[in-house]
Design a protein around this motif. Structure first.
Motif, mmCIF file in Angstrom:
data_model
loop_
_atom_site.group_PDB
_atom_site.id
_atom_site.type_symbol
_atom_site.label_atom_id
_atom_site.label_comp_id
_atom_site.label_asym_id
_atom_site.label_seq_id
_atom_site.Cartn_x
_atom_site.Cartn_y
_atom_site.Cartn_z
ATOM 1 N N VAL A 1 -23.534 42.641 -34.694
ATOM 2 C CA VAL A 1 -22.587 43.726 -34.968
ATOM 3 C C VAL A 1 -21.417 43.557 -34.006
ATOM 4 O O VAL A 1 -21.590 43.641 -32.783
ATOM 5 C CB VAL A 1 -23.262 45.112 -34.792
ATOM 6 N N VAL A 2 -20.236 43.258 -34.564
ATOM 7 C CA VAL A 2 -19.085 42.987 -33.685
ATOM 8 C C VAL A 2 -18.311 44.270 -33.384
ATOM 9 O O VAL A 2 -17.859 44.966 -34.278
ATOM 10 C CB VAL A 2 -18.137 41.905 -34.250
ATOM 11 N N ALA A 3 -18.192 44.525 -32.088
ATOM 12 C CA ALA A 3 -17.573 45.778 -31.642
ATOM 13 C C ALA A 3 -16.639 45.524 -30.462
ATOM 14 O O ALA A 3 -16.495 46.362 -29.581
ATOM 15 C CB ALA A 3 -18.666 46.769 -31.236
ATOM 16 N N ALA A 4 -16.013 44.358 -30.442
ATOM 17 C CA ALA A 4 -15.205 44.016 -29.268
ATOM 18 C C ALA A 4 -13.711 44.168 -29.513
ATOM 19 O O ALA A 4 -12.901 43.800 -28.666
ATOM 20 C CB ALA A 4 -15.515 42.586 -28.817
ATOM 21 N N GLY A 5 -13.347 44.728 -30.664
ATOM 22 C CA GLY A 5 -11.921 44.879 -30.980
ATOM 23 C C GLY A 5 -11.296 46.012 -30.191
ATOM 24 O O GLY A 5 -11.985 46.818 -29.561
ATOM 25 N N ARG A 6 -9.976 46.072 -30.236
ATOM 26 C CA ARG A 6 -9.249 47.117 -29.508
ATOM 27 C C ARG A 6 -8.787 48.242 -30.425
ATOM 28 O O ARG A 6 -8.226 49.233 -29.974
ATOM 29 C CB ARG A 6 -8.027 46.529 -28.773
ATOM 30 N N GLY A 7 -8.956 48.051 -31.721
ATOM 31 C CA GLY A 7 -8.618 49.128 -32.656
ATOM 32 C C GLY A 7 -7.163 49.545 -32.592
ATOM 33 O O GLY A 7 -6.850 50.728 -32.654
ATOM 34 N N GLU A 8 -6.275 48.562 -32.499
ATOM 35 C CA GLU A 8 -4.860 48.907 -32.320
ATOM 36 C C GLU A 8 -4.281 49.673 -33.504
ATOM 37 O O GLU A 8 -3.465 50.578 -33.327
ATOM 38 C CB GLU A 8 -4.042 47.645 -32.041
ATOM 39 N N ARG A 9 -4.725 49.353 -34.700
ATOM 40 C CA ARG A 9 -4.171 50.047 -35.875
ATOM 41 C C ARG A 9 -4.651 51.495 -35.981
ATOM 42 O O ARG A 9 -4.082 52.289 -36.708
ATOM 43 C CB ARG A 9 -4.506 49.271 -37.160
ATOM 44 N N ALA A 10 -5.745 51.822 -35.264
ATOM 45 C CA ALA A 10 -6.232 53.211 -35.290
ATOM 46 C C ALA A 10 -5.476 54.097 -34.301
ATOM 47 O O ALA A 10 -5.699 55.304 -34.242
ATOM 48 C CB ALA A 10 -7.730 53.253 -34.998
ATOM 49 N N GLY B 1 -14.784 38.020 -27.715
ATOM 50 C CA GLY B 1 -13.580 37.282 -27.372
ATOM 51 C C GLY B 1 -12.330 37.968 -27.881
ATOM 52 O O GLY B 1 -12.368 39.119 -28.324
ATOM 53 N N ALA B 2 -11.234 37.224 -27.850
ATOM 54 C CA ALA B 2 -9.931 37.802 -28.185
ATOM 55 C C ALA B 2 -9.757 38.012 -29.690
ATOM 56 O O ALA B 2 -8.925 38.809 -30.109
ATOM 57 C CB ALA B 2 -8.829 36.903 -27.659
ATOM 58 N N THR B 3 -10.507 37.279 -30.497
ATOM 59 C CA THR B 3 -10.412 37.474 -31.946
ATOM 60 C C THR B 3 -11.802 37.834 -32.484
ATOM 61 O O THR B 3 -12.819 37.580 -31.828
ATOM 62 C CB THR B 3 -9.964 36.191 -32.663
ATOM 63 N N LYS C 1 -14.115 50.125 -44.174
ATOM 64 C CA LYS C 1 -13.894 49.886 -42.749
ATOM 65 C C LYS C 1 -12.910 50.914 -42.208
ATOM 66 O O LYS C 1 -11.912 51.233 -42.846
ATOM 67 C CB LYS C 1 -13.345 48.473 -42.530
ATOM 68 N N ILE C 2 -13.213 51.407 -41.022
ATOM 69 C CA ILE C 2 -12.278 52.302 -40.361
ATOM 70 C C ILE C 2 -11.218 51.440 -39.697
ATOM 71 O O ILE C 2 -11.518 50.656 -38.794
ATOM 72 C CB ILE C 2 -13.000 53.188 -39.334
ATOM 73 N N THR C 3 -9.998 51.571 -40.198
ATOM 74 C CA THR C 3 -8.913 50.757 -39.656
ATOM 75 C C THR C 3 -7.842 51.640 -39.019
ATOM 76 O O THR C 3 -7.423 51.383 -37.898
ATOM 77 C CB THR C 3 -8.292 49.884 -40.764
HETATM 78 N N1 CTP Z 1 -13.709 42.769 -33.421
HETATM 79 C C1 CTP Z 1 -14.350 42.114 -32.381
HETATM 80 N N2 CTP Z 1 -13.628 41.340 -31.523
HETATM 81 C C2 CTP Z 1 -12.301 41.185 -31.676
HETATM 82 C C3 CTP Z 1 -11.647 41.836 -32.730
HETATM 83 C C4 CTP Z 1 -12.378 42.624 -33.613
HETATM 84 O O1 CTP Z 1 -15.549 42.264 -32.226
HETATM 85 N N3 CTP Z 1 -11.647 40.457 -30.796
HETATM 86 C C5 CTP Z 1 -14.486 43.645 -34.302
HETATM 87 C C6 CTP Z 1 -13.980 45.070 -34.271
HETATM 88 O O2 CTP Z 1 -14.545 45.762 -33.153
HETATM 89 C C7 CTP Z 1 -14.414 45.602 -35.598
HETATM 90 C C8 CTP Z 1 -14.441 44.385 -36.494
HETATM 91 O O3 CTP Z 1 -14.332 43.269 -35.645
HETATM 92 O O4 CTP Z 1 -15.693 46.180 -35.563
HETATM 93 C C9 CTP Z 1 -13.334 44.393 -37.534
HETATM 94 O O5 CTP Z 1 -12.088 44.258 -36.902
HETATM 95 P P1 CTP Z 1 -10.884 45.287 -37.006
HETATM 96 O O6 CTP Z 1 -11.147 46.322 -38.006
HETATM 97 O O7 CTP Z 1 -9.633 44.497 -37.103
HETATM 98 O O8 CTP Z 1 -10.962 46.024 -35.580
HETATM 99 P P2 CTP Z 1 -9.988 45.911 -34.350
HETATM 100 O O9 CTP Z 1 -9.604 44.497 -34.127
HETATM 101 O O10 CTP Z 1 -10.633 46.630 -33.240
HETATM 102 O O11 CTP Z 1 -8.724 46.755 -34.856
HETATM 103 P P3 CTP Z 1 -7.191 46.303 -34.851
HETATM 104 O O12 CTP Z 1 -7.118 45.025 -35.601
HETATM 105 O O13 CTP Z 1 -6.500 47.436 -35.513
HETATM 106 O O14 CTP Z 1 -6.800 46.166 -33.398
#
Ligand code: CTP
Ligand code: MG
Length: 403
Positions: free
Chosen positions: A14-23, A89-91, A221-223
């Motif tokens: 379960v990937v949860a490392a994003g920053r949620g910039e669009r939210a 990571g970063a992506t 997906k919550i975006t």
């Molecule tokens: N994700 C991740 N690592 C990253 C980028 C995304 O684990 N470097 C995860 C997010 O946490 C999310 C999933 O991938 O659960 C889908 O990505 P997205 O909806 O794009 O989330 P974010 O990248 O957090 O949001 P945004 O693109 O708006 O910054």
């Protein structure tokens, strides 16, 4: 294929490392830790995996800055034995690879890769993915047909209409045989390709056939901030209603006199109720019942008998105060019921007037207000006409408050 070749041992990433910039609103933290009906999005996303006995190890890929937030999520999970946390990571692609690497030494034959930002995954969707693997699929994508007409546009003008026939929106979890997807991910990373937005694309790139199963519109997906708001409404609607019941009891001594006040109505009688206020046992019990629904103590806390202010006071003042406390706590009174226990006077003829008075005090329909009366069969202090007692029950629906 033989039975053993069909044997599947699942793990989940379960990937949860994003920053949620669009939210948006960075001060509120990344979207996967925001609350949905009182529960973090990530907690909700993990739930179907935690509840599914087919799934062994569950790798949660988090951001290195979110360790404290993740601890908060962990604290709501009783059995953490199957959970593994790694940093991403970063992506998204890099985060998934970090998760897959953490499974290298496990005995998983298959892996489900899921976005933490999808908190409404149903058990039946996992069933559909599993069924496709049982039939020998190598990779499985849940997808939904695109409902809207699609346009290609540039510079604010439509250049063409794209047929939506054969177009699908990809969801997660996406399922893979473990060894091939790990290999495909490593290869993509080694080749410096970081442009894959989902894992099926990585499998497709190395020629793996991806089978489509029916996705679920609810599994969106919550975006954006708006998605979060909508999802919160859904979660609140699905949450159990917060209905609370309170009870109250009161008794007052009877002394010689000319009448009693019960449930807000003055009744002629050859006795009177003695007490600091008008000694309306019915309304005192009701006040306690209302206060009890929000843990606001009892009538004595709010209107101490030692306070001269309440001498001879009409007890509807106490009820109105309790009604205000309930409203302030987010409550809506559903109904109230008072039982009077008295040898005399007869209550029956006054019941409607009492219920009307209650309805007025509580601000609810009369059919939600009940007054009942019984004698005590000449037993005890009530039977000897030494006092009158009352019980009350109130039911209040509380709004769930945002935390
Ligand atoms: N994700 C991740 N690592 C990253 C980028 C995304 O684990 N470097 C995860 C997010 O946490 C999310 C999933 O991938 O659960 C889908 O990505 P997205 O909806 O794009 O989330 P974010 O990248 O957090 O949001 P945004 O693109 O708006 O910054
Ligand atoms: Mg992103």
């Amino acid at each position: 294929m033989t039975e053993t070749e069909h044997e599947r041992r699942y793990a989940a990433v379960v990937v949860a490392a994003g920053r949620g910039e669009r939210a948006g609103s960075p001060e509120d933290g990344p979207k996967q830790y925001r609350l949905l009906g009182g529960r973090p999005v990530l907690r909700a996303a993990l739930d179907p995996f935690l509840k599914d006995g087919r799934i062994g190890r569950i790798v949660v890929v988090t951001h290195k800055d979110d360790d404290a937030l993740f601890q908060g999520v962990l604290s709501t999970i009783a059995d953490k034995t199957r959970l593994v946390q790694v940093h991403g990571g970063a992506t998204r692609q890099q985060s998934v690879l970090a998760g897959l690497n953490a499974l290298e030494s496990s005995d998983a034959t298959h892996v489900l890769i899921h976005d933490a930002a999808r908190p409404f995954l149903s058990a039946s969707l996992i069933d559909r993915i599993d069924a496709a693997f049982a039939e020998g699929a190598d990779a499985v994508l849940p997808a939904v047909a695109v409902p809207d007409t699609l346009k290609r546009a540039s510079g604010g003008h439509v250049s063409s209409t794209v047929s939506r026939e054969a177009l699908f929106a990809a969801q997660t979890p996406q399922g893979f045989r473990f060894a091939p997807i790990l290999q495909a991910h490593r290869r993509a990373a080694a080749e410096g390709r970081a442009d894959f937005t989902d894992d099926c694309a990585i499998a497709e790139a190395v020629g793996v056939a991806v089978r489509i199963v029916e996705g679920d519109i609810a599994n969106s997906k919550i975006t954006t901030a708006r998605d979060l708001e909508m999802a919160n409404r859904l979660a609140e609607a699905a949450a159990l209603p917060d209905i609370r019941t309170g009870n109250g009891y009161d008794v007052h001594r009877l002394v010689p006199g000319t009448g009693v006040t019960l449930c807000g109505i003055r009744l002629p009688h050859d006795q009177a109720l003695s007490g600091h206020s008008d000694a309306d046992v019915g309304l005192h019990a009701l006040t306690d019942a209302l206060l009890a629904t929000c843990g606001a103590g009892d009538i004595g806390d709010h209107f101490p008998p030692s306070d001269e202010k309440w001498k001879g006071a009409a007890s509807r003042v106490f009820v109105s105060h309790a009604v205000a406390i309930v409203a302030e706590a987010g409550g809506t009174i559903m109904n109230a019921d008072i039982s009077l226990i008295a040898e005399a006077p007869r209550i029956g003829p006054h019941r409607t007037a009492m219920r009307e008075a209650m309805a007025d005090m509580l601000g609810i329909d009369i059919e939600r207000c009940s007054v009942k009366a019984t004698t005590n069969e000449q037993l005890g202090f009530v039977g000897r006409r030494e006092g009158i007692a009352a019980f009350a029950t109130a039911t209040v629906l509380y709004r769930r408050r945002q935390q």
